[in-house]
Design an enzyme around this catalytic site. Structure first.
Site, PDB file in Angstrom:
ATOM      1  N   GLU A  47       0.827  -1.205   0.000  1.00  0.00           N
ATOM      2  CA  GLU A  47       0.000   0.000   0.000  1.00  0.00           C
ATOM      3  C   GLU A  47       0.862   1.256   0.000  1.00  0.00           C
ATOM      4  O   GLU A  47       1.944   1.290   0.603  1.00  0.00           O
ATOM      5  CB  GLU A  47      -0.948   0.053   1.212  1.00  0.00           C
ATOM      6  CG  GLU A  47      -2.201  -0.778   1.071  1.00  0.00           C
ATOM      7  CD  GLU A  47      -2.101  -2.114   1.785  1.00  0.00           C
ATOM      8  OE1 GLU A  47      -3.052  -2.900   1.697  1.00  0.00           O
ATOM      9  OE2 GLU A  47      -1.058  -2.371   2.412  1.00  0.00           O
ATOM     10  N   THR A  48       0.341   2.264  -0.672  1.00  0.00           N
ATOM     11  CA  THR A  48       0.887   3.619  -0.663  1.00  0.00           C
ATOM     12  C   THR A  48      -0.261   4.555  -0.315  1.00  0.00           C
ATOM     13  O   THR A  48      -1.374   4.383  -0.813  1.00  0.00           O
ATOM     14  CB  THR A  48       1.468   3.985  -2.036  1.00  0.00           C
ATOM     15  OG1 THR A  48       2.535   3.075  -2.349  1.00  0.00           O
ATOM     16  CG2 THR A  48       1.997   5.398  -2.060  1.00  0.00           C
TER      17      THR A  48
END
Length: 303
Positions: A47-48
Site C-alpha cells: 500500500e501507498t
C-alpha cells in the site's frame, strides 16, 4: 511536478525491515487518480497512502490508500503508518486524546498506547462462504477439509475469506497456488493458534494466574496466533502484516469464543518478518488493533 514531503514507515514492528512498510505522501493536493495509482505501482509496496485535507469537520486528515492494483476504502497498516508519519511531521489532532482519519470507509479513530498506535476496528460484515468457493480455496491452499475448523467471509472495507486452521504449524507450512487464488479473485486470510499459547488460553478460562498471563501477552509476550494473508487478486501474493484482516478476524473469533479479548498475533514469519499485532476488545465491545511504527525513510518526492 511538485516536491512533496514523503515518509516510508515500517508498521507492526519496532525495527525497520521486520514489519510491513507503507509509503506516505504527506501532501497529495492537486494530484489526480492516475498520478496516485502510477506512484503506487512505482513504489511496488502493498500500500501507498496520500494525505489530503479532510472533508468531514470531525476528521484531522483525509486518507486515500492505493495498492499496485487499485484503491482500497480502508486498510490497517496504512492507517497506523500514515498516522505516525502525520504526527511526526507536526500534525496536531483536534482532540488530544485521539486522532480521527477520514477515508472511503468512513471515520476511523486512532489512539496512542505508549509506544504503539491503535485504530478502532470498523464493523465487519460476516457471511458464510459457499461450499464450492471454500473447497476451491482449500485446494489452492493445499489444506484438507479436516484442517479447516471455521471459515467466514469478512468485510470491513477489504473482503477476506478467512479460515481458522487446526494449528499455527499448518498455517506456517502453507505454500499456496497464488495463480489459482488470483483466478478465483478471492483474497484469503488464514489463522492458527500456537499450541503452547492455546493451552494457556484454555487454562485461563478457569485460572486467575493464567488470566494474568493473558494480559501480559497483550503487552508484548509470545503471540497466541499466527496469521497469513494472500492477496494475489490485487497483485500482492502475500502481505507481510495486515491490519484490516487482523481487525475483522478478531471481531469474528473473539465473538465465537475462539480467542480471548486481548492477545498478540504474529504475521510475516513465513516471509522473514516479525510483525506483531496487539488486539484488545474494550468494555464497550470495540476492538482496537495496534502496533509499533518506525520511520525508515524521510524526505521529499517529486510528484
Amino acid at each position: 511536478m511538485t516536491s512533496r514531503p514523503f515518509a516510508q514507515i515500517d508498521v507492526f514492528s519496532a525495527a525497520c525491515g521486520f514489519g510491513n512498510p507503507v509509503a506516505v505522501v504527506l501532501d497529495a493536493q492537486g494530484l489526480d487518480d492516475a498520478a496516485l495509482q502510477r506512484f503506487a505501482r512505482w513504489t511496488n509496496l502493498s500500500e501507498t497512502t496520500f494525505v489530503l485535507p479532510p472533508r468531514d469537520a470531525r476528521a484531522d486528515y483525509r486518507l486515500r490508500i492505493f495498492t499496485p492494483g487499485g484503491e482500497l476504502p480502508f486498510a490497517g497498516h496504512p492507517t497506523l503508518g500514515t498516522c505516525h508519519a502525520w504526527l511526526a511531521a507536526g500534525g496536531q489532532p483536534r482532540d488530544g486524546a485521539r486522532i480521527v482519519q477520514e477515508c472511503a470507509q468512513g471515520l476511523v479513530a486512532i489512539r496512542r498506547e505508549g509506544e504503539r498506535l491503535a485504530f478502532a476496528a470498523p464493523p465487519s460484515r460476516r457471511s458464510d462462504p459457499s461450499p464450492a468457493l471454500l473447497a476451491q480455496v482449500a485446494q489452492a491452499l493445499g489444506v484438507t477439509a479436516a484442517q479447516v475448523r471455521r471459515a467466514q467471509l469478512l468485510d470491513n472495507g477489504p473482503q477476506w475469506l478467512t479460515l481458522l486452521l487446526d494449528s499455527a504449524d499448518t498455517v506456517l507450512a502453507l505454500s499456496p497456488d497464488h495463480a489459482r487464488l488470483a483466478d478465483l479473485r478471492q483474497k484469503v486470510g488464514v489463522v492458527g493458534v500456537h499450541a503452547a499459547q492455546g493451552a494457556m488460553h484454555l487454562i485461563s478460562r478457569s485460572n486467575r494466574e493464567a488470566r494474568a498471563f493473558g494480559a501480559g501477552a497483550a503487552q508484548g509476550e509470545a503471540p497466541l496466533i499466527e496469521v497469513r494473508a494472500f492477496a494475489a487478486p490485487i497483485g500482492v501474493p502475500e502481505d507481510p502484516v495486515t491490519g484490516s484482516l487482523n481487525a475483522s478476524l478478531a471481531e469474528w473469533l473473539i465473538d465465537a469464543g475462539e480467542l480471548p479479548a486481548a492477545y498478540v498475533a504474529a504475521q510475516g514469519t513465513a516471509l522473514g518478518r516479525a510483525g506483531r499485532v496487539h488486539v484488545a476488545r474494550d468494555a464497550g465491545g470495540q476492538v482496537w488493533v495496534g502496533g509499533q511504527c518506525v520511520p525508515c525513510i524521510r524526505g521529499d518526492v517529486s510528484l
